[in-house]
Write an enzyme that holds these catalytic residues in place. Structure first.
Site, PDB file in Angstrom:
ATOM      1  N   ARG A  82       2.495   0.059 -11.093  1.00  0.00           N
ATOM      2  CA  ARG A  82       2.886  -0.840 -10.013  1.00  0.00           C
ATOM      3  C   ARG A  82       3.297  -2.191 -10.587  1.00  0.00           C
ATOM      4  O   ARG A  82       2.924  -2.542 -11.705  1.00  0.00           O
ATOM      5  CB  ARG A  82       1.742  -1.011  -9.022  1.00  0.00           C
ATOM      6  CG  ARG A  82       1.290   0.304  -8.369  1.00  0.00           C
ATOM      7  CD  ARG A  82       0.090   0.089  -7.472  1.00  0.00           C
ATOM      8  NE  ARG A  82      -0.322   1.321  -6.802  1.00  0.00           N
ATOM      9  CZ  ARG A  82      -1.195   2.189  -7.302  1.00  0.00           C
ATOM     10  NH1 ARG A  82      -1.746   1.941  -8.493  1.00  0.00           N
ATOM     11  NH2 ARG A  82      -1.528   3.279  -6.647  1.00  0.00           N
ATOM     12  N   LYS A 109      -5.001  -0.625  -7.844  1.00  0.00           N
ATOM     13  CA  LYS A 109      -5.102  -0.598  -6.389  1.00  0.00           C
ATOM     14  C   LYS A 109      -6.323   0.197  -5.943  1.00  0.00           C
ATOM     15  O   LYS A 109      -6.958  -0.136  -4.941  1.00  0.00           O
ATOM     16  CB  LYS A 109      -3.824   0.008  -5.795  1.00  0.00           C
ATOM     17  CG  LYS A 109      -3.743  -0.066  -4.286  1.00  0.00           C
ATOM     18  CD  LYS A 109      -2.419   0.470  -3.785  1.00  0.00           C
ATOM     19  CE  LYS A 109      -2.341   0.398  -2.268  1.00  0.00           C
ATOM     20  NZ  LYS A 109      -1.039   0.927  -1.759  1.00  0.00           N
ATOM     21  N   HIS A 174       9.314  -0.897  -5.717  1.00  0.00           N
ATOM     22  CA  HIS A 174       8.231   0.096  -5.700  1.00  0.00           C
ATOM     23  C   HIS A 174       8.776   1.520  -5.700  1.00  0.00           C
ATOM     24  O   HIS A 174       8.062   2.463  -6.077  1.00  0.00           O
ATOM     25  CB  HIS A 174       7.332  -0.118  -4.481  1.00  0.00           C
ATOM     26  CG  HIS A 174       6.076   0.706  -4.513  1.00  0.00           C
ATOM     27  ND1 HIS A 174       5.022   0.432  -5.363  1.00  0.00           N
ATOM     28  CD2 HIS A 174       5.720   1.821  -3.824  1.00  0.00           C
ATOM     29  CE1 HIS A 174       4.074   1.316  -5.181  1.00  0.00           C
ATOM     30  NE2 HIS A 174       4.471   2.182  -4.254  1.00  0.00           N
ATOM     31  N   ARG A 177       8.457   3.621  -8.786  1.00  0.00           N
ATOM     32  CA  ARG A 177       7.239   4.427  -8.934  1.00  0.00           C
ATOM     33  C   ARG A 177       7.421   5.784  -8.263  1.00  0.00           C
ATOM     34  O   ARG A 177       7.004   6.810  -8.795  1.00  0.00           O
ATOM     35  CB  ARG A 177       6.048   3.674  -8.345  1.00  0.00           C
ATOM     36  CG  ARG A 177       4.711   4.429  -8.357  1.00  0.00           C
ATOM     37  CD  ARG A 177       3.598   3.498  -7.930  1.00  0.00           C
ATOM     38  NE  ARG A 177       2.375   4.174  -7.567  1.00  0.00           N
ATOM     39  CZ  ARG A 177       1.414   4.530  -8.407  1.00  0.00           C
ATOM     40  NH1 ARG A 177       1.557   4.297  -9.708  1.00  0.00           N
ATOM     41  NH2 ARG A 177       0.317   5.126  -7.996  1.00  0.00           N
ATOM     42  N   TRP A 200      -3.795   7.440  -8.342  1.00  0.00           N
ATOM     43  CA  TRP A 200      -4.040   7.609  -6.914  1.00  0.00           C
ATOM     44  C   TRP A 200      -5.482   8.017  -6.681  1.00  0.00           C
ATOM     45  O   TRP A 200      -6.073   8.752  -7.485  1.00  0.00           O
ATOM     46  CB  TRP A 200      -3.109   8.662  -6.332  1.00  0.00           C
ATOM     47  CG  TRP A 200      -1.721   8.162  -6.080  1.00  0.00           C
ATOM     48  CD1 TRP A 200      -1.298   7.377  -5.050  1.00  0.00           C
ATOM     49  CD2 TRP A 200      -0.550   8.411  -6.878  1.00  0.00           C
ATOM     50  NE1 TRP A 200       0.042   7.118  -5.157  1.00  0.00           N
ATOM     51  CE2 TRP A 200       0.531   7.736  -6.268  1.00  0.00           C
ATOM     52  CE3 TRP A 200      -0.321   9.130  -8.055  1.00  0.00           C
ATOM     53  CZ2 TRP A 200       1.821   7.772  -6.775  1.00  0.00           C
ATOM     54  CZ3 TRP A 200       0.957   9.151  -8.571  1.00  0.00           C
ATOM     55  CH2 TRP A 200       2.012   8.497  -7.928  1.00  0.00           C
ATOM     56  N   TYR A 209       4.910  14.453  -2.683  1.00  0.00           N
ATOM     57  CA  TYR A 209       5.912  14.819  -3.684  1.00  0.00           C
ATOM     58  C   TYR A 209       5.980  16.331  -3.904  1.00  0.00           C
ATOM     59  O   TYR A 209       6.837  16.798  -4.633  1.00  0.00           O
ATOM     60  CB  TYR A 209       5.586  14.151  -5.020  1.00  0.00           C
ATOM     61  CG  TYR A 209       5.465  12.650  -4.952  1.00  0.00           C
ATOM     62  CD1 TYR A 209       6.583  11.843  -4.820  1.00  0.00           C
ATOM     63  CD2 TYR A 209       4.224  12.037  -5.026  1.00  0.00           C
ATOM     64  CE1 TYR A 209       6.471  10.456  -4.759  1.00  0.00           C
ATOM     65  CE2 TYR A 209       4.099  10.646  -4.962  1.00  0.00           C
ATOM     66  CZ  TYR A 209       5.224   9.873  -4.828  1.00  0.00           C
ATOM     67  OH  TYR A 209       5.108   8.511  -4.763  1.00  0.00           O
TER      68      TYR A 209
END
Length: 245
Positions: A82, A109, A174, A177, A200, A209
């Site tokens: 990120r 994150k 973003h 990514r 994640w 995805y």
């Protein structure tokens, strides 16, 4: 017991609403409340996955006017990191000999530290940045032209300008990514591996995805057939006939 209309200033999750409605229905069934309150139903927003193929990304990076932003964009699409993770990266967080970088829990994150493997593109960026600043990897020249300054955020206007120059619409930093993750899935990287690579927190976050890699199902398509398998069996001689011959 009386209840007024339930409303919010933002749409809550459909799953949460379904749970609340079920609880309230049980309350009516058990005579805990007289009737169901009126609940505004919301639709869960579509998950935005915006990515571009490799030739387009290459052209986009070349169109970026600022050298530091060009390097940051290339590093983003090479690592999937990120923007904040990249801009806060220090030389103490990379080991080029082992081709790894580390994202600290404070910058992640998910609040979980993770290792980031560095491919040839990412290592080339680091090599070009070496010697510019003692601690920070990504910096830009100050207005005086002599010193270097820390970058607090990506220049969104400059990035958008490069997108317009090559004819890309609705594409943000973003989305690099998303492009990185989409490329991994299309190349066969398992979703669980991608989850760890991208940092994640839950597997549901990478399920968006999954549709980009239908080939992992192809090996199982012949497991159950009807017409073609029946035709093949008819063409083969019975076992007893084969033995008798």
């Amino acid at each position: 017991m009386a209840y007024s209309t339930i409303s919010n200033t933002w749409p809550p999750s459909v799953r949460y609403l379904a749970t609340i409605c079920r609880i309230l229905s049980l309350c009516v069934e058990w005579n805990w409340i007289a009737k169901l309150p009126k609940i505004t139903q919301f639709e869960e927003p579509d998950v935005r996955v915006r990515w571009k193929p490799r030739p387009v990304i290459t052209t986009l990076i070349q169109a970026i006017a600022m050298d530091w932003l060009k390097e940051v964009a290339l590093f983003a699409v090479a690592t999937g990191m990120r923007a904040d993770e990249i801009l806060s990266l220090t030389w103490s967080q990379v080991d080029t000999a082992r081709s790894h970088a580390w994202v600290t829990h404070g910058r992640a994150k998910s609040k979980r530290a993770r290792a980031v493997p560095l491919n040839a593109d990412a290592l080339a960026v680091l090599e070009r940045r070496r010697g510019i600043h003692g601690s920070m990897i990504f910096t830009r020249a100050a207005r005086s032209g002599r010193a270097v300054a820390k970058i607090s955020q990506v220049d969104a206007r400059m990035f958008e300008r490069a997108c317009r120059a090559i004819g890309i619409e609705d594409f943000h930093f973003h989305d690099l990514r998303h492009t990185w993750a989409s490329g991994h899935v299309q190349a066969g990287t398992p979703l669980m591996v991608l989850k760890e690579l991208g940092g994640w927190e839950r597997i549901e976050m990478v399920q968006k995805y999954a549709h980009l890699a239908p080939t992992h199902l192809a090996a199982h398509t012949e497991t159950v057939t009807f017409w073609s398998q029946q035709t093949l069996e008819k063409k083969q001689p019975p076992l007893l006939a084969a033995v008798g011959a």
